[in-house]
Design a protein around this motif. Structure first.
Motif, PDB file in Angstrom:
ATOM      1  N   ALA A 142      41.012  75.274 -33.998  1.00 34.92           N
ATOM      2  CA  ALA A 142      41.464  76.483 -33.300  1.00 34.92           C
ATOM      3  C   ALA A 142      42.110  77.462 -34.265  1.00 34.92           C
ATOM      4  O   ALA A 142      41.845  78.678 -34.221  1.00 34.92           O
ATOM      5  CB  ALA A 142      42.434  76.102 -32.186  1.00 34.92           C
ATOM      6  N   ALA A 143      42.973  76.947 -35.153  1.00 31.24           N
ATOM      7  CA  ALA A 143      43.656  77.835 -36.089  1.00 31.24           C
ATOM      8  C   ALA A 143      42.665  78.518 -37.022  1.00 31.24           C
ATOM      9  O   ALA A 143      42.787  79.716 -37.305  1.00 31.24           O
ATOM     10  CB  ALA A 143      44.686  77.047 -36.900  1.00 31.24           C
ATOM     11  N   ALA A 152      44.525  67.992 -36.007  1.00 32.89           N
ATOM     12  CA  ALA A 152      44.294  68.453 -34.641  1.00 32.89           C
ATOM     13  C   ALA A 152      44.175  69.969 -34.494  1.00 32.89           C
ATOM     14  O   ALA A 152      43.254  70.455 -33.823  1.00 32.89           O
ATOM     15  CB  ALA A 152      45.383  67.898 -33.718  1.00 32.89           C
ATOM     16  N   PRO A 153      45.062  70.770 -35.084  1.00 34.84           N
ATOM     17  CA  PRO A 153      44.989  72.218 -34.826  1.00 34.84           C
ATOM     18  C   PRO A 153      44.064  72.988 -35.755  1.00 34.84           C
ATOM     19  O   PRO A 153      43.950  74.212 -35.610  1.00 34.84           O
ATOM     20  CB  PRO A 153      46.439  72.659 -35.048  1.00 34.84           C
ATOM     21  CG  PRO A 153      46.942  71.738 -36.102  1.00 34.84           C
ATOM     22  CD  PRO A 153      46.263  70.417 -35.866  1.00 34.84           C
ATOM     23  N   ALA A 187      40.155  66.536 -31.668  1.00 29.80           N
ATOM     24  CA  ALA A 187      40.985  67.650 -31.193  1.00 29.80           C
ATOM     25  C   ALA A 187      40.648  68.922 -31.952  1.00 29.80           C
ATOM     26  O   ALA A 187      40.613  70.020 -31.379  1.00 29.80           O
ATOM     27  CB  ALA A 187      42.460  67.310 -31.339  1.00 29.80           C
ATOM     28  N   SER A 188      40.407  68.794 -33.259  1.00 33.01           N
ATOM     29  CA  SER A 188      40.033  69.963 -34.052  1.00 33.01           C
ATOM     30  C   SER A 188      38.709  70.544 -33.576  1.00 33.01           C
ATOM     31  O   SER A 188      38.558  71.768 -33.453  1.00 33.01           O
ATOM     32  CB  SER A 188      39.938  69.574 -35.529  1.00 33.01           C
ATOM     33  OG  SER A 188      39.663  70.693 -36.333  1.00 33.01           O
ATOM     34  N   VAL A 208      45.399  69.574 -28.636  1.00 37.16           N
ATOM     35  CA  VAL A 208      46.320  69.566 -29.768  1.00 37.16           C
ATOM     36  C   VAL A 208      47.727  69.184 -29.303  1.00 37.16           C
ATOM     37  O   VAL A 208      48.401  68.355 -29.931  1.00 37.16           O
ATOM     38  CB  VAL A 208      46.335  70.939 -30.454  1.00 37.16           C
ATOM     39  CG1 VAL A 208      47.381  70.971 -31.572  1.00 37.16           C
ATOM     40  CG2 VAL A 208      44.956  71.275 -31.012  1.00 37.16           C
ATOM     41  N   ALA A 209      48.172  69.774 -28.194  1.00 37.41           N
ATOM     42  CA  ALA A 209      49.501  69.469 -27.676  1.00 37.41           C
ATOM     43  C   ALA A 209      49.627  67.994 -27.315  1.00 37.41           C
ATOM     44  O   ALA A 209      50.673  67.367 -27.553  1.00 37.41           O
ATOM     45  CB  ALA A 209      49.797  70.343 -26.452  1.00 37.41           C
ATOM     46  N   GLY A 224      39.105  72.448 -30.471  1.00 36.50           N
ATOM     47  CA  GLY A 224      39.661  73.766 -30.746  1.00 36.50           C
ATOM     48  C   GLY A 224      38.641  74.759 -31.243  1.00 36.50           C
ATOM     49  O   GLY A 224      38.912  75.967 -31.260  1.00 36.50           O
ATOM     50  N   TRP A 240      49.886  65.982 -30.569  1.00 37.72           N
ATOM     51  CA  TRP A 240      51.199  66.183 -31.188  1.00 37.72           C
ATOM     52  C   TRP A 240      52.296  65.455 -30.416  1.00 37.72           C
ATOM     53  O   TRP A 240      53.173  64.824 -31.021  1.00 37.72           O
ATOM     54  CB  TRP A 240      51.513  67.674 -31.249  1.00 37.72           C
ATOM     55  CG  TRP A 240      50.888  68.364 -32.416  1.00 37.72           C
ATOM     56  CD1 TRP A 240      50.055  67.813 -33.364  1.00 37.72           C
ATOM     57  CD2 TRP A 240      51.043  69.738 -32.771  1.00 37.72           C
ATOM     58  NE1 TRP A 240      49.670  68.763 -34.273  1.00 37.72           N
ATOM     59  CE2 TRP A 240      50.264  69.953 -33.947  1.00 37.72           C
ATOM     60  CE3 TRP A 240      51.726  70.801 -32.229  1.00 37.72           C
ATOM     61  CZ2 TRP A 240      50.175  71.199 -34.575  1.00 37.72           C
ATOM     62  CZ3 TRP A 240      51.652  72.049 -32.842  1.00 37.72           C
ATOM     63  CH2 TRP A 240      50.885  72.240 -33.996  1.00 37.72           C
ATOM     64  N   LEU A 286      43.934  73.990 -27.287  1.00 39.98           N
ATOM     65  CA  LEU A 286      45.377  73.855 -27.501  1.00 39.98           C
ATOM     66  C   LEU A 286      45.952  72.724 -26.670  1.00 39.98           C
ATOM     67  O   LEU A 286      46.951  72.096 -27.075  1.00 39.98           O
ATOM     68  CB  LEU A 286      46.085  75.172 -27.150  1.00 39.98           C
ATOM     69  CG  LEU A 286      45.766  76.385 -28.037  1.00 39.98           C
ATOM     70  CD1 LEU A 286      46.447  77.623 -27.485  1.00 39.98           C
ATOM     71  CD2 LEU A 286      46.205  76.131 -29.466  1.00 39.98           C
TER      72      LEU A 286
END
Length: 407
Positions: A257-258, A253-254, A186-187, A200-201, A190, A204, A197
């Motif tokens: 993107a972050a 996961a995030p 997932a990372s 990631v959603a 991103g 989560w 996202l």
């Protein structure tokens, strides 16, 4: 639907590849037909098919980032600024790596990445569909995805194939209880596209359900699986993992993107909102579908364009209906969340409207209901339907790339 908790543990890589072989061979055949049609159509118009696949539209932006890093922008007469910071870095990184290791241009490296990633995506889609609905539905899901009207994008130096591969395998990791793998993939998704996202959603949402369900439940057996079906799509994640693994996967996961968004914010000097400012320069944003609704409404100002407006309304209606069917068929929660977020971002964004079919390409959970329906037909009938779809996709893709092409 067979509950995932009653399924055997996932097979090893060799056995999994043998199981997926019919889907992968079928996928390769459909995409080869599309490339052949493109080559013939392009030759008839004195165009180079390879150039159309590797050196036009967004492929040029990715290649420029791969070759020279970030920092290029175009200022249009109307004041808009198109900056290469809008393009996420994983595909350019891979292009640069292949360019350094092999005698390939950056665009050629992107083409190779897409070819390999599209096969990985097909395998991931098969793995997800096979686990939820069985092998026959998995094969049909892959072939339907290959034969989408805009399926030619899967073979271009674009990021859709790479993103879909990462998303599909991340979702499969969630379904099989491999939380750290799910979070890592997932990372990476991103770092590939803004709709990372959605992955990631999904991680989560499934992780939250897993943690809540774990309260008061009996300890997992040594195999990491629990017996007996549990109701609801959220319970379709079929293996229990230690809470620390679930939390670690959710934390991972995030990060991709972050990290990129924060880096863009620092580079532009606009903080966390810097990436939104970059997207605004491309006239991209999220307005809840208002701009798209105005675009569709404008089609009804004259009779010929009204037919296109009706077609757009029918297309959106079909997508929404497919999502409702996914819910009614009680797809696993991660698939519902992922498919719903991809659908919402594609339909409710104010981006160029001609790009929406391409933006929907990774939304493969929406294809599972028709795949299940095809899997229940006789082999001859499903083969005939899929064959017609493949031919139509090949012809449309060849015509499209030799015309307006994917924006």
């Amino acid at each position: 639907m067979t509950d995932l908790q009653t399924r055997a543990a996932p097979p090893g890589p060799a056995a999994a590849l043998r199981r997926a072989a019919p889907a992968l061979l079928g996928y390769a055949a459909v995409r080869a037909l599309g490339l052949l049609a493109l080559a013939l159509w392009s030759a008839a118009r004195d165009k180079d098919a390879y150039t159309l696949l590797t050196a036009r539209w967004d492929a040029l932006w990715y290649a420029r980032v791969a070759g020279g890093g970030y920092g290029y922008e175009i200022r249009l007469p109307n004041g808009d600024v198109h900056s290469d910071l809008a393009f996420f870095p994983l595909l350019p990184w891979l292009e640069r790596l292949l360019h350094a290791a092999a005698p390939l241009s950056y665009g050629g490296a992107g083409f190779l990445v897409s070819l390999l990633a599209s096969l990985a995506a097909a395998w991931g889609i098969f793995a997800v569909a096979d686990r939820v609905y069985g092998r026959r539905a998995g094969v049909c899901a892959v072939l339907v995805w290959a034969a989408l009207p805009v399926g030619i994008v899967q073979s271009m130096a674009y990021s859709e194939s790479l993103f879909t591969a990462l998303a599909a395998w991340s979702l499969y990791a969630v379904l099989t209880g491999r939380w750290v793998t799910a979070g890592a993939l997932a990372s990476l998704s991103g770092l590939t596209r803004p709709i990372g996202l959605a992955v990631v959603a999904a991680v989560w949402a499934a992780g939250a359900v897993s943690l809540l369900r774990d309260r008061g439940a009996r300890p997992a057996d040594p195999s990491g699986r629990i017996g007996g079906p549990a109701p609801g799509p959220g319970a379709s994640v079929g293996a229990r993992a230690p809470r620390t693994a679930v939390v670690l996967g959710m934390l991972l996961a995030p990060l991709g993107a972050a990290g990129y968004v924060l880096w863009v914010g620092r580079r532009t000097g606009r903080g966390p909102l810097g990436y939104l400012h970059v997207q605004a320069g491309w006239r991209n944003g999220f307005d809840g579908g208002y701009a798209f609704a105005r675009f569709v409404a404008a089609k009804f100002t004259s009779f010929p364009s009204a037919l296109a407006g009706l077609g757009l309304i029918a297309g959106v209606g079909l997508l929404l209906w497919l999502y409702v069917v996914c819910v009614r068929q009680r797809q696993p929660l991660p698939l519902l969340v992922y498919g719903g977020v991809v659908l919402a971002l594609a339909l409710c964004a104010s981006s160029y409207f001609g790009s929406k079919p391409r933006l929907l390409l990774p939304a493969f959970p929406l294809l599972l209901p028709p795949a299940v329906a095809l899997s229940r037909l006789r082999t001859s009938r499903s083969a005939a339907v899929l064959g017609c779809l493949a031919v139509g996709s090949a012809v449309y893709g060849a015509w499209w790339l030799n015309g307006s092409g994917p924006p």
